[in-house]
Design an enzyme around this catalytic site. Structure first.
Site, short mmCIF file in Angstrom:
data_model
loop_
_atom_site.label_atom_id
_atom_site.label_comp_id
_atom_site.label_asym_id
_atom_site.label_seq_id
_atom_site.Cartn_x
_atom_site.Cartn_y
_atom_site.Cartn_z
N ALA A 75 1.97 22.22 46.42
CA ALA A 75 2.96 22.67 47.39
C ALA A 75 2.83 21.91 48.71
CB ALA A 75 2.83 24.17 47.63
N ASP A 101 2.79 33.37 47.71
CA ASP A 101 1.41 33.19 47.22
C ASP A 101 0.77 34.57 47.13
OD1 ASP A 101 -1.37 32.04 46.80
OD2 ASP A 101 -0.28 30.18 47.17
N ARG A 151 -6.63 23.44 35.97
CA ARG A 151 -7.83 23.22 35.17
C ARG A 151 -8.84 22.45 36.00
NH1 ARG A 151 -9.52 19.95 30.73
NH2 ARG A 151 -7.94 18.42 31.28
N ASN A 159 -3.48 32.17 33.08
CA ASN A 159 -2.18 31.93 33.72
C ASN A 159 -0.99 32.60 33.06
OD1 ASN A 159 -3.30 30.48 35.78
ND2 ASN A 159 -2.87 28.47 34.88
N GLN A 217 5.97 37.23 36.64
CA GLN A 217 6.99 36.59 37.48
C GLN A 217 8.33 36.51 36.78
OE1 GLN A 217 5.33 33.10 39.41
NE2 GLN A 217 4.21 34.46 40.77
N ASN A 272 0.29 25.31 34.64
CA ASN A 272 -0.13 25.05 33.25
C ASN A 272 -0.69 26.28 32.54
OD1 ASN A 272 0.46 22.34 32.74
ND2 ASN A 272 -1.18 21.70 34.14
N ASP A 324 4.69 13.19 33.27
CA ASP A 324 4.31 12.37 32.11
C ASP A 324 5.31 11.22 31.93
OD1 ASP A 324 2.28 14.44 31.26
OD2 ASP A 324 4.12 15.60 31.16
N ARG A 349 4.64 8.67 34.47
CA ARG A 349 3.41 7.94 34.11
C ARG A 349 3.71 6.89 33.04
NH1 ARG A 349 -0.15 13.55 33.78
NH2 ARG A 349 -0.98 13.47 35.90
N HIS A 365 3.33 19.47 27.50
CA HIS A 365 2.66 18.81 28.64
C HIS A 365 1.15 18.99 28.44
CE1 HIS A 365 1.52 17.48 32.58
NE2 HIS A 365 0.94 18.63 32.83
N1 LIG Z 1 3.30 20.38 34.74
C1 LIG Z 1 2.69 19.45 35.42
O1 LIG Z 1 3.01 18.27 35.31
C2 LIG Z 1 1.54 19.78 36.35
C3 LIG Z 1 0.96 18.76 37.09
C4 LIG Z 1 -0.09 19.08 37.96
C5 LIG Z 1 -0.54 20.39 38.05
N2 LIG Z 1 0.04 21.34 37.30
C6 LIG Z 1 -0.39 22.74 37.40
O2 LIG Z 1 0.14 23.33 38.60
C7 LIG Z 1 -0.65 24.46 38.95
C8 LIG Z 1 -0.97 24.43 40.44
O3 LIG Z 1 -1.78 23.34 40.76
P1 LIG Z 1 -2.37 23.12 42.24
O4 LIG Z 1 -3.17 21.89 42.16
O5 LIG Z 1 -1.31 23.25 43.26
O6 LIG Z 1 -3.35 24.37 42.32
P2 LIG Z 1 -3.99 25.05 43.62
O7 LIG Z 1 -5.15 25.85 43.16
O8 LIG Z 1 -4.20 24.05 44.72
O9 LIG Z 1 -2.82 26.01 44.10
C9 LIG Z 1 -2.39 27.07 43.32
C10 LIG Z 1 -1.86 28.14 44.23
O10 LIG Z 1 -1.29 29.16 43.41
C11 LIG Z 1 -1.61 30.40 44.01
N3 LIG Z 1 -1.43 31.49 43.05
C12 LIG Z 1 -2.28 31.92 42.10
N4 LIG Z 1 -1.75 32.97 41.46
C13 LIG Z 1 -0.54 33.20 42.01
C14 LIG Z 1 0.49 34.15 41.80
N5 LIG Z 1 0.37 35.12 40.87
N6 LIG Z 1 1.60 34.10 42.56
C15 LIG Z 1 1.75 33.16 43.51
N7 LIG Z 1 0.80 32.23 43.78
C16 LIG Z 1 -0.32 32.25 43.03
C17 LIG Z 1 -3.04 30.22 44.49
O11 LIG Z 1 -3.40 31.20 45.44
C18 LIG Z 1 -2.96 28.81 45.08
O12 LIG Z 1 -2.57 28.84 46.44
C19 LIG Z 1 -1.86 24.41 38.03
O13 LIG Z 1 -1.68 25.31 36.95
C20 LIG Z 1 -1.87 22.98 37.53
O14 LIG Z 1 -2.54 22.84 36.32
C21 LIG Z 1 1.07 21.07 36.47
O1 LIG Z 2 -5.20 20.09 33.17
C1 LIG Z 2 -4.84 18.95 32.82
O2 LIG Z 2 -5.36 18.32 31.91
C2 LIG Z 2 -3.63 18.27 33.45
C3 LIG Z 2 -3.32 18.66 34.87
C4 LIG Z 2 -1.93 18.28 35.26
O3 LIG Z 2 -1.01 19.03 34.52
C5 LIG Z 2 -1.62 16.81 35.10
O4 LIG Z 2 -0.97 16.43 34.13
O5 LIG Z 2 -2.06 16.04 35.95
#
Ligand SMILES: NC(=O)c1ccc[n+]([C@@H]2O[C@H](COP(=O)([O-])OP(=O)(O)OC[C@H]3O[C@@H](n4cnc5c(N)ncnc54)[C@H](O)[C@@H]3O)[C@@H](O)[C@H]2O)c1
Ligand SMILES: O=C(O)CC[C@H](O)C(=O)O
Length: 361
Positions: A17, A42, A92, A105, A112, A159, A187, A190, A215
């Site tokens: 974010a 949050d 992760r 998760n 939600q 995720n 992806d 990438r 993903h």
């Molecule tokens: N799909 C994709 O391509 C992709 C890529 C990167 C990361 N991700 C995923 O995105 C997610 C977030 O990653 P990040 O690095 O920002 O993590 P982060 O830990 O920095 O931030 C996550 C935020 O979510 C908040 N949170 C937790 N539970 C919540 C809820 N019930 N309601 C609202 N907020 C909540 C936490 O308090 C935290 O502020 C992870 O699951 C990560 O694996 C997905």
């Molecule tokens: O947890 C993972 O392996 C992937 C984290 C994230 O979704 C990404 O693709 O960078």
């Protein structure tokens, strides 16, 4: 100037974010003349951090940003939204298994989805009449008439993104399944970038790569239909790269394992590139994909022509026009691709069943 739209970002105090909010607020996603109300959701312990994010957004002095609303209440967060970007969840960490993440998760996305169903309901009713109007207007244009209008859009990033998206959608029965999608654009980017680097061209010279499926590390980055503009001459990627062993080997595994490689290196999950991909995904929904091009996104698989099981959120090649997405049908699939598309579908079926099992306990 247009009326402001209301965009909620969950996980608004987190690292994705932190890169994403600035891009949205300065008009990179919804347009340079579209005012925005940003709703930052949050969990309660993160409210002090959210206050800091609000201060910083104010301090950016961005003319399109009309209001910032920090909250830990879903009824405030999801009320009357035009777009929801569901990032909030646990990333992760090194050594964590995918199943650990699923368990942590998936419950968030059930809650939600149910909250979206309840508090975004007014706009969903509006969507139904919008849908009818758009379908009337589009009836003559048969290709797009068959697509799915996505006015109030819910993008799932947290995720395991595909399965979380499926669970959120199942938990929001009054919202059309077509309004939900999950992020596989990272992806996709990438894969485009790997090909561009290999060919020595900029990434905008590569188009129509496809990410099929989950993903996760079973995703299938497919370049059989992709094109490269190699110094003015457009050609297929196999012809441009001239290295089938790489395209069928290291290219695929590099893209599949890129998220894990970033975690290993940064000790944190990817964030800057994830935020960029979220912007690309949403902007394409709002403004459409380029003529003759397709992008990848995880969508509900019902009615697909590729034999993918229907009750999944699976990443397909998609074209978007008039806020209507459509899976690109009928691309020829060889045996190599078929096996990989089936493997990632099998993982998604297993993930879905495990998630439903967790949620029923
Ligand atoms: N799909 C994709 O391509 C992709 C890529 C990167 C990361 N991700 C995923 O995105 C997610 C977030 O990653 P990040 O690095 O920002 O993590 P982060 O830990 O920095 O931030 C996550 C935020 O979510 C908040 N949170 C937790 N539970 C919540 C809820 N019930 N309601 C609202 N907020 C909540 C936490 O308090 C935290 O502020 C992870 O699951 C990560 O694996 C997905
Ligand atoms: O947890 C993972 O392996 C992937 C984290 C994230 O979704 C990404 O693709 O960078």
């Amino acid at each position: 100037m247009a009326e402001p739209i209301r965009v909620v970002v969950t996980g608004a105090a987190g690292q994705i974010a932190y890169s994403l909010l600035y891009s949205i607020a300065k008009g990179d996603v919804f347009g340079k003349d579209q005012p925005i109300i940003l709703v930052l959701l949050d969990i309660p312990p993160m409210l002090p951090v959210l206050d800091g994010v609000v201060m910083e957004l104010q301090d950016c002095a961005l003319p399109l940003l009309r209001e910032v609303i920090p909250t830990d209440e879903v009824e405030v967060g999801f009320k009357d939204i035009d777009a929801a970007i569901l990032v909030g969840s646990m990333p992760r960490k090194e050594g964590m298994e995918r199943k650990d993440l699923l368990k942590a998760n998936v419950a968030i996305f059930k809650t939600q989805g149910a909250a979206l169903d309840k508090y975004a309901k007014k706009t969903v009713k509006q969507l139904s009449s919008n849908l009818q109007r758009i379908f009337r207007e589009e009836k003559s244009k048969s290709f797009w008439y068959k697509g799915h209008h996505v006015s109030r859009q819910v993008l799932v990033v947290g995720n395991p993104a595909n399965t979380n998206c499926l669970i959120a959608s199942k938990s929001a029965p009054s919202i059309p399944k077509e309004n939900f999608s999950c992020l596989t654009r990272l992806d996709h980017n990438r894969a485009s970038s790997q090909v561009a680097i290999r060919c020595g061209v900029s990434s905008d010279k590569v188009k129509n790569v496809i990410i099929w499926g989950n993903h996760s590390s079973t995703q299938y980055p497919d370049v059989h239909h992709a094109k490269v503009d190699l110094h003015g001459a457009e050609m297929g990627v196999y012809e441009a790269v001239k290295d089938e062993a790489w395209l069928r080997g290291d290219f695929i595994s590099t893209v599949q394992l890129r998220g894990a490689a970033v975690i290993k290196s940064r000790k944190l999950s990817s964030a800057m590139s994830a935020a960029k991909a979220i912007c690309d995904h949403m902007r394409d929904i709002w403004f459409g994909t380029k003529e003759g091009e397709f992008i990848s996104m995880g969508v509900y698989a019902a009615g697909n022509s590729y034999g993918v099981p229907e009750d999944l959120i699976y990443s397909f090649p998609v074209q978007i026009k008039n806020k209507t997405w459509k899976i690109v049908d009928g691309l020829p699939i060889n045996d190599f691709s078929r096996a990989k598309m089936d493997a990632t579908a099998a993982e998604l079926v297993e993930e879905r069943d495990t998630a439903l099992d967790f949620l029923s306990q």
